[in-house]
Design an enzyme around this catalytic site. Sequence first.
Site, short mmCIF file in Angstrom:
data_model
loop_
_atom_site.label_atom_id
_atom_site.label_comp_id
_atom_site.label_asym_id
_atom_site.label_seq_id
_atom_site.Cartn_x
_atom_site.Cartn_y
_atom_site.Cartn_z
N THR A 85 -82.73 -37.88 61.18
CA THR A 85 -83.92 -36.86 62.06
C THR A 85 -84.39 -34.98 60.54
O THR A 85 -85.07 -35.49 60.19
CB THR A 85 -82.96 -36.19 63.01
OG1 THR A 85 -81.82 -35.71 63.01
CG2 THR A 85 -82.78 -37.87 64.29
N LYS A 90 -75.60 -40.05 59.92
CA LYS A 90 -76.50 -38.97 59.75
C LYS A 90 -76.30 -38.11 60.07
O LYS A 90 -75.29 -37.76 61.05
CB LYS A 90 -77.83 -39.44 60.70
CG LYS A 90 -77.60 -39.62 62.21
CD LYS A 90 -78.02 -38.70 62.86
CE LYS A 90 -79.11 -37.76 62.85
NZ LYS A 90 -78.90 -35.94 64.13
N THR A 145 -73.33 -32.89 66.21
CA THR A 145 -74.68 -33.67 66.22
C THR A 145 -74.09 -34.75 65.18
O THR A 145 -74.79 -34.42 64.31
CB THR A 145 -75.71 -33.27 65.75
OG1 THR A 145 -75.69 -32.32 67.01
CG2 THR A 145 -77.17 -34.07 66.27
N GLU A 205 -77.99 -28.11 56.94
CA GLU A 205 -79.87 -27.38 57.08
C GLU A 205 -80.00 -25.47 55.75
O GLU A 205 -78.75 -25.39 55.99
CB GLU A 205 -79.88 -26.77 58.40
CG GLU A 205 -80.14 -28.23 58.94
CD GLU A 205 -79.98 -27.88 60.92
OE1 GLU A 205 -80.80 -26.46 61.11
OE2 GLU A 205 -81.24 -29.08 61.21
N ASN A 249 -83.71 -23.76 61.53
CA ASN A 249 -83.20 -22.99 62.84
C ASN A 249 -84.19 -22.86 63.81
O ASN A 249 -84.14 -22.42 65.19
CB ASN A 249 -81.56 -23.32 62.89
CG ASN A 249 -80.92 -24.11 62.57
OD1 ASN A 249 -81.04 -25.61 63.57
ND2 ASN A 249 -80.33 -24.23 61.09
N THR A 296 -84.64 -28.65 68.72
CA THR A 296 -84.22 -29.54 69.14
C THR A 296 -83.99 -30.92 70.13
O THR A 296 -84.34 -29.97 70.51
CB THR A 296 -82.73 -28.94 68.91
OG1 THR A 296 -82.55 -28.01 70.10
CG2 THR A 296 -82.06 -28.49 67.91
#
Lengths: 405, 405
Positions: free
Chosen positions: B153, B180, B191, B278, B400, B405
């Site tokens: 993703t 992932k 996640t 991230e 972010n 999301t």
Amino acid sequence: MVTFLADGHVTSPRGWRAGVAACGIKYANRDDLALLVSDYPATAAAVFTTNAVKAAPVRYDMALMAQGHDLRAVVINAGNANACTGSDGDAAAAAMAQAVEQALDLPPQSVFVMSTGTIGVPMPVEKIVRGIAVAASHLSQDHGPAAARAIMTTDTRPKYCAVAVTLPDGQVITIGGMAKGAGMIHPNMATMLAVVTTDATVPRAVLDQALRRALEVSFNSISIDGDTSTNDTLLVMANGASPAPPITDLDSPAGSAFYAGLVAVCQHLAHAIVRDGEGATRFVTITVRGAVNDAEAKVAAMTIARSPLVKTALFGADPNWGRVLCAIGYSGATVDPDRVVLSFGGMRVLENGLPLPFDEKAAHQLLDVPEITIDADLGLGDGQATVWTCDFSYDYVRINAEYRT
Amino acid sequence: MVTFLADGHVTSPRGWRAGVAACGIKYANRDDLALLVSDYPATAAAVFTTNAVKAAPVRYDMALMAQGHDLRAVVINAGNANACTGSDGDAAAAAMAQAVEQALDLPPQSVFVMSTGTIGVPMPVEKIVRGIAVAASHLSQDHGPAAARAIMTTDTRPKYCAVAVTLPDGQVITIGGMAKGAGMIHPNMATMLAVVTTDATVPRAVLDQALRRALEVSFNSISIDGDTSTNDTLLVMANGASPAPPITDLDSPAGSAFYAGLVAVCQHLAHAIVRDGEGATRFVTITVRGAVNDAEAKVAAMTIARSPLVKTALFGADPNWGRVLCAIGYSGATVDPDRVVLSFGGMRVLENGLPLPFDEKAAHQLLDVPEITIDADLGLGDGQATVWTCDFSYDYVRINAEYRT
């Protein structure tokens, strides 16, 4: 009745004076020491950091408070936290108190000490002692704002206020306060110094009870980045300079009025800390209702407030209900996802666990403002809590990547 | 003996094949569905998110695993998490499993389902079912890397590896995996989706035990931003395609060898997730020694790993021992500040709670590198733990604040 005073500050209550000095501890060309003095012995209550690593002044004050004496003064320096400074640090904290006692001819064990700033750097005791003499030489009722400026570190604004409380019998007492704190703010007394003064007469045990209650709905209901620190201290002192009768029961009409004033001052200062959070661009009020009880509501609200993903979404003015729902989900609070209702800025975005359609552009505009609300209803019970936080911005990263605590 | 295979992947073990498809769930011009199939019934063990808000596929899989059947396939889609999608979501997860069962003529209850991506959006079931038919039509042992790419993703890189484990009797088994996950990574299954395959023969109970142990020192020892999510799942499957005898006891020589291989794969994938955090610019290994026990060492290490103040300091290549010490102090681990020793990048900066002098410029250069270590010795006991995290950068905020999301 509680009324905020225009330009009220920590020396607004009767019998309180302040002085400041520029000691040159770390900053050039600014005051970095505040001395707050009561004309009368004051009962006192304090709450300290829960961090296992406690600064020398915290250790000094904890021992002081355990003895239960009335206080006469507080000395606070900025620029050096006197933390991780070993036994020299303990001696420095004691020397600060003694310097105040000598300068003002106060009894032993009557001076409270606070420090904030860089940790792990030896205290320049001589500079501070000279500054104490300067501050003691020009005490004034007008220096409350100057004192609030002198204790700033990464703060961009001084934080102070005062309220007048009209008691049921018509008499008026005053409660003032000042605080500092920008980064590392989280419940359980994070890096934050706050002093609250009043001219009410409040026995120590009642004052202590009032402080602990007020703490929960003010300083312990804010989060900036979730870290807690070595120096955090909240002190309240009542010098009885007002002619109003003593507050002997918090649940009496007079006690309730006093408590409402104390909460107003503590919340104002706590909100000021959040608004001045490092790099903060938005002030966020998070209310969780419908939890099994108040404690679970607070856990859920604080978990939302701490989530870096929620906080970056708020910076982006994104009504990201998914991140809020996730935070509630891992908070530990009892939750049935199928009952959760979520609103951003009053706009309902999730109902019974399912997202509602909304106009993304309108939502972005709604949230691209300095003050945002997030409301969650868990649909399970009567538990409720409100907490306050700020967003995570580029500047948060910049400030904290560059600043050496 | 555990050896990483050059270009090893999730279908490196014998008897495993993969297929991919571009369903157009959210992304254009890329594969977004992976189908992983075993030629033989495989024992399986899985661990799921601890978040109270669980996605539909997690609910499906939890019920599936409770039945204890062997598995034959896993289907994974990216672009839609099938979370907060109500009963339609449950039907979609079941439809995905049934589509695989029909396409490959597999028995009922033999297909595991994973989804990742946006939450709160209805699943495009028809597109996915068409994609499953495509993926099922070109299964190959060579498609492990393509499968790892299809499940990405916000990941910037696919994450996969495989090891060969030489058992004491000389036989070789293979363990492969893919994962992932970029944001919202924290222990307790954040996640993150991960699938581990092996051709070893491992009874379900032993596989489950091995998975839970390996989890603790891999996926549950990383933190990117402390949030946990709705979909996190770690699945391990053993299809017995290797002629090696069954692993019936993890503490036997063969069991230990298998476990070492499983840990190697899980740690490699967990580290790959952190490296791809991230906005991450540094990979940080945090080791706490000298704690009262291993559990407290891990609590202290994870608290350091979660601290936004520590993480921004690392972005700034600042050996900010004060923030690390503070984090240890509020972690809840037993700590005597006067015994703590801290090092950054092997450079000792704090000893017995007191800072050591160091050259700030040299320290900055030492830390301005992609891989950093922080070592803390609490000086109290034999407890030890190592965890991994990344720094907080401007890009973390940017990604972010912009990503829904």
